[in-house]
Design a protein around this motif. Structure first.
Motif, PDB file in Angstrom:
ATOM      1  N   GLN A 157       0.832  -1.064  -0.001  1.00 26.36           N
ATOM      2  CA  GLN A 157       0.019  -0.042   0.043  1.00 26.36           C
ATOM      3  C   GLN A 157       0.758   1.225  -0.052  1.00 26.36           C
ATOM      4  OE1 GLN A 157      -2.953  -1.112  -1.050  1.00 26.36           O
ATOM      5  NE2 GLN A 157      -4.267  -0.442   0.767  1.00 26.36           N
ATOM      6  N   ASN A 158       1.762   1.192   0.796  1.00 28.45           N
ATOM      7  CA  ASN A 158       2.935   2.201   0.804  1.00 28.45           C
ATOM      8  C   ASN A 158       3.421   2.663  -0.608  1.00 28.45           C
ATOM      9  OD1 ASN A 158       2.534   3.036   3.760  1.00 28.45           O
ATOM     10  ND2 ASN A 158       3.664   1.507   4.110  1.00 28.45           N
ATOM     11  N   TYR A 159       3.808   1.589  -1.198  1.00 29.81           N
ATOM     12  CA  TYR A 159       4.514   1.878  -2.476  1.00 29.81           C
ATOM     13  C   TYR A 159       3.361   2.444  -3.588  1.00 29.81           C
ATOM     14  CZ  TYR A 159       9.130  -0.323  -2.084  1.00 29.81           C
ATOM     15  OH  TYR A 159      10.544  -0.298  -1.829  1.00 29.81           O
ATOM     16  N   SER A 160       2.219   1.992  -3.361  1.00 31.93           N
ATOM     17  CA  SER A 160       1.136   2.382  -4.297  1.00 31.93           C
ATOM     18  C   SER A 160       0.754   3.984  -3.955  1.00 31.93           C
ATOM     19  CB  SER A 160      -0.337   1.717  -3.769  1.00 31.93           C
ATOM     20  OG  SER A 160      -1.135   2.297  -4.451  1.00 31.93           O
ATOM     21  N   SER A 161       0.966   4.482  -2.682  1.00 29.34           N
ATOM     22  CA  SER A 161       0.712   5.600  -2.499  1.00 29.34           C
ATOM     23  C   SER A 161       1.911   6.596  -2.153  1.00 29.34           C
ATOM     24  CB  SER A 161       0.047   5.860  -0.973  1.00 29.34           C
ATOM     25  OG  SER A 161       0.553   5.278  -0.018  1.00 29.34           O
ATOM     26  N   GLY A 162       3.109   5.894  -2.056  1.00 29.18           N
ATOM     27  CA  GLY A 162       4.376   6.977  -2.005  1.00 29.18           C
ATOM     28  C   GLY A 162       4.527   7.284  -0.621  1.00 29.18           C
ATOM     29  N   ASP A 163       3.938   6.762   0.444  1.00 33.36           N
ATOM     30  CA  ASP A 163       4.068   7.076   1.835  1.00 33.36           C
ATOM     31  C   ASP A 163       5.486   6.476   2.497  1.00 33.36           C
ATOM     32  OD1 ASP A 163       1.767   8.420   1.804  1.00 33.36           O
ATOM     33  OD2 ASP A 163       0.459   6.590   2.440  1.00 33.36           O
ATOM     34  N   LEU A 164       5.632   7.020   3.737  1.00 29.03           N
ATOM     35  CA  LEU A 164       7.063   6.376   4.326  1.00 29.03           C
ATOM     36  C   LEU A 164       8.201   6.852   3.555  1.00 29.03           C
ATOM     37  CD1 LEU A 164       5.655   3.156   5.915  1.00 29.03           C
ATOM     38  CD2 LEU A 164       5.329   5.443   6.614  1.00 29.03           C
ATOM     39  N   ILE A 174       1.868  -4.066  -6.651  1.00 28.63           N
ATOM     40  CA  ILE A 174       1.075  -5.264  -7.157  1.00 28.63           C
ATOM     41  C   ILE A 174       1.912  -6.515  -6.668  1.00 28.63           C
ATOM     42  CG2 ILE A 174       0.299  -6.415  -9.107  1.00 28.63           C
ATOM     43  CD1 ILE A 174      -1.469  -4.411  -8.299  1.00 28.63           C
ATOM     44  N   GLU A 175       2.970  -6.548  -6.724  1.00 32.30           N
ATOM     45  CA  GLU A 175       3.867  -7.515  -6.394  1.00 32.30           C
ATOM     46  C   GLU A 175       3.848  -7.842  -4.860  1.00 32.30           C
ATOM     47  OE1 GLU A 175       8.094  -6.772  -7.828  1.00 32.30           O
ATOM     48  OE2 GLU A 175       7.432  -7.219  -9.698  1.00 32.30           O
ATOM     49  N   SER A 191      -7.879  -5.540  -1.820  1.00 35.06           N
ATOM     50  CA  SER A 191      -7.116  -4.473  -2.842  1.00 35.06           C
ATOM     51  C   SER A 191      -6.918  -4.740  -4.084  1.00 35.06           C
ATOM     52  CB  SER A 191      -5.888  -4.005  -1.920  1.00 35.06           C
ATOM     53  OG  SER A 191      -6.332  -3.382  -0.693  1.00 35.06           O
ATOM     54  N   LEU A 192      -6.551  -6.200  -4.395  1.00 34.03           N
ATOM     55  CA  LEU A 192      -6.257  -6.699  -5.902  1.00 34.03           C
ATOM     56  C   LEU A 192      -7.398  -6.289  -6.605  1.00 34.03           C
ATOM     57  CD1 LEU A 192      -4.010  -9.444  -5.024  1.00 34.03           C
ATOM     58  CD2 LEU A 192      -3.230  -7.595  -6.270  1.00 34.03           C
ATOM     59  N   GLY A 193      -8.575  -6.811  -5.907  1.00 31.31           N
ATOM     60  CA  GLY A 193      -9.902  -6.822  -6.446  1.00 31.31           C
ATOM     61  C   GLY A 193     -10.135  -5.176  -7.006  1.00 31.31           C
ATOM     62  N   LEU A 194      -9.885  -4.329  -6.202  1.00 32.21           N
ATOM     63  CA  LEU A 194     -10.146  -3.045  -6.443  1.00 32.21           C
ATOM     64  C   LEU A 194      -9.210  -2.449  -7.710  1.00 32.21           C
ATOM     65  CD1 LEU A 194     -10.355  -0.978  -2.843  1.00 32.21           C
ATOM     66  CD2 LEU A 194     -12.320  -1.647  -4.447  1.00 32.21           C
ATOM     67  N   ALA A 195      -7.946  -2.722  -7.515  1.00 28.07           N
ATOM     68  CA  ALA A 195      -6.870  -2.611  -8.525  1.00 28.07           C
ATOM     69  C   ALA A 195      -7.635  -3.203 -10.044  1.00 28.07           C
ATOM     70  CB  ALA A 195      -5.706  -3.195  -8.248  1.00 28.07           C
ATOM     71  N   TYR A 196      -8.154  -4.201  -9.909  1.00 29.50           N
ATOM     72  CA  TYR A 196      -8.361  -5.203 -11.277  1.00 29.50           C
ATOM     73  C   TYR A 196      -9.847  -4.627 -11.720  1.00 29.50           C
ATOM     74  CZ  TYR A 196      -4.534  -8.283 -11.741  1.00 29.50           C
ATOM     75  OH  TYR A 196      -3.380  -8.814 -12.097  1.00 29.50           O
ATOM     76  N   MET A 197     -10.787  -3.729 -10.778  1.00 27.07           N
ATOM     77  CA  MET A 197     -12.059  -3.181 -11.146  1.00 27.07           C
ATOM     78  C   MET A 197     -11.784  -1.991 -11.779  1.00 27.07           C
ATOM     79  SD  MET A 197     -15.063  -3.896 -11.486  1.00 27.07           S
ATOM     80  CE  MET A 197     -15.523  -5.242 -10.704  1.00 27.07           C
ATOM     81  N   ASN A 198     -11.014  -1.276 -10.977  1.00 25.77           N
ATOM     82  CA  ASN A 198     -10.651   0.261 -11.240  1.00 25.77           C
ATOM     83  C   ASN A 198      -9.788   0.324 -12.751  1.00 25.77           C
ATOM     84  OD1 ASN A 198     -12.611   0.931  -9.475  1.00 25.77           O
ATOM     85  ND2 ASN A 198     -10.822   1.221  -7.787  1.00 25.77           N
ATOM     86  N   GLY A 199      -8.812  -0.552 -12.704  1.00 26.28           N
ATOM     87  CA  GLY A 199      -7.913  -0.470 -13.438  1.00 26.28           C
ATOM     88  C   GLY A 199      -6.748   0.579 -13.355  1.00 26.28           C
ATOM     89  N   ASP A 200      -6.520   0.889 -12.003  1.00 27.56           N
ATOM     90  CA  ASP A 200      -5.524   1.920 -11.699  1.00 27.56           C
ATOM     91  C   ASP A 200      -4.218   1.404 -11.858  1.00 27.56           C
ATOM     92  OD1 ASP A 200      -7.731   3.673 -11.395  1.00 27.56           O
ATOM     93  OD2 ASP A 200      -7.782   3.085  -9.041  1.00 27.56           O
ATOM     94  N   LEU A 201      -3.924   0.309 -11.391  1.00 29.77           N
ATOM     95  CA  LEU A 201      -2.604  -0.545 -11.266  1.00 29.77           C
ATOM     96  C   LEU A 201      -2.416  -1.217 -12.170  1.00 29.77           C
ATOM     97  CD1 LEU A 201      -2.302  -0.743  -7.261  1.00 29.77           C
ATOM     98  CD2 LEU A 201      -1.825   1.191  -8.619  1.00 29.77           C
TER      99      LEU A 201
END
Length: 301
Positions: A157-164, A174-175, A191-201
């Protein structure tokens, strides 16, 4: 006097293709997909495939649905505060704090209770709270090295948002989410379900999204169950949508209850069904309440 063990008579069981009866020498094996028929050998199963295909497919679908709607009616262990042992209200992010030291989600009530006792460290493991993003990242990476699925999910999640202090890296995210899901993280599946439903990642894939949510929902993940209900509703499968939403609403999901109320207004839900699910929802909400949680409302942890 001892009773003799029961003897199962298999003489009436026969191969669906050739009619041979089962015996000590002829071992019949059930069709693994539907369990409706048995065969004496692979050749008979292949020969009978065309005749059996339709009934097999229908029964296999029924069995999958029995599992889908029959499992996951209880929230998983990670949805319960490890201190007060009560289920955390939904959405959990608004009613709890996540501690990187022990990878535990502590409800706001227990944070508040610890604060009243003068405890400034982690309420669960008593580790001093980190002072910086670098300390938080070090804590997470230490748990990741031990293959903690919650830590791996959190780092993803942090790699997705660029936090920390991390640079955004969607591929890495995704990995990590995939690894966490394989190790049993329901949040990662969601979260993987959201990623594939939204097509963001990743490339958008509704079917794959539903597969991830199905795996999580069958293990009690409320948001995944709700999303499956919405997904089926958008496709016009209102019966299937209702089955999902009834489960998630009874587990305390307000959005699911709202969707059912709308379906009731539109005539897809009976008065009795709505009354039953409304009671189930309120029972679930009551189970999540505590004096400390009421006092902690509005505080950030």
């Amino acid at each position: 006097m001892k009773c003799a063990p029961a003897v199962v008579d298999k003489s009436d069981e026969a191969c669906a293709n050739c009619g041979k009866h089962g015996s000590d020498t002829i071992k019949l094996k059930s069709c693994t997909a539907c369990r409706l028929v048995k065969y004496c050998c692979v050749d008979c199963q292949k020969a009978h495939r065309k005749l059996h295909r339709k009934a097999c497919k229908q029964r296999a679908t029924e069995l999958k649905d029995e599992q889908l709607y029959g499992q996951g009616h209880e929230r998983p262990e990670e949805d319960f505060c490890p201190i007060c042992t009560l289920p955390i209200p939904l959405p959990m992010d608004e009613h709890s704090g996540f501690n990187a030291c022990c990878m535990k989600r502590i409800c706001k009530g227990c944070h508040f209770a610890a604060e009243k006792r003068g405890i400034r460290d982690c309420p669960f493991c008593r580790t001093p709270l980190p002072d910086s993003d670098a300390d938080l990242l070090a804590m997470a990476q230490a748990r990741v090295a031990k293959k903690d699925p919650t830590a791996i999910f959190s780092l993803g999640q942090n790699y997705s948002s660029g936090d920390l202090g991390l640079q955004k890296d969607m591929k890495k995210s995704i990995e990590l989410l995939t690894e966490a899901a394989e190790l049993g993280s329901l949040e990662a599946l969601y979260s993987l379900g959201l990623a594939y439903m939204n097509g963001d990642l990743v490339q958008r894939n509704e079917v794959k999204a539903a597969e991830f949510w199905t795996k999580a929902a069958m293990q009690g993940h409320v948001l995944s169950r709700n999303n499956l209900g919405c997904y089926e509703g958008q496709k016009g499968n209102y019966d299937r949508a209702l089955k999902h939403l009834l489960i998630s609403a009874r587990m305390g999901h307000q959005g699911s209850l709202g969707a059912i109320k709308m379906m009731f207004t539109n005539g897809y839900v009976t008065k009795e069904q709505y009354a039953e699910v409304l009671k189930g929802y309120h029972d679930a909400v009551e189970e999540m309440k505590s004096h400390d949680r009421d006092e902690a409302k509005g505080r950030r942890y």
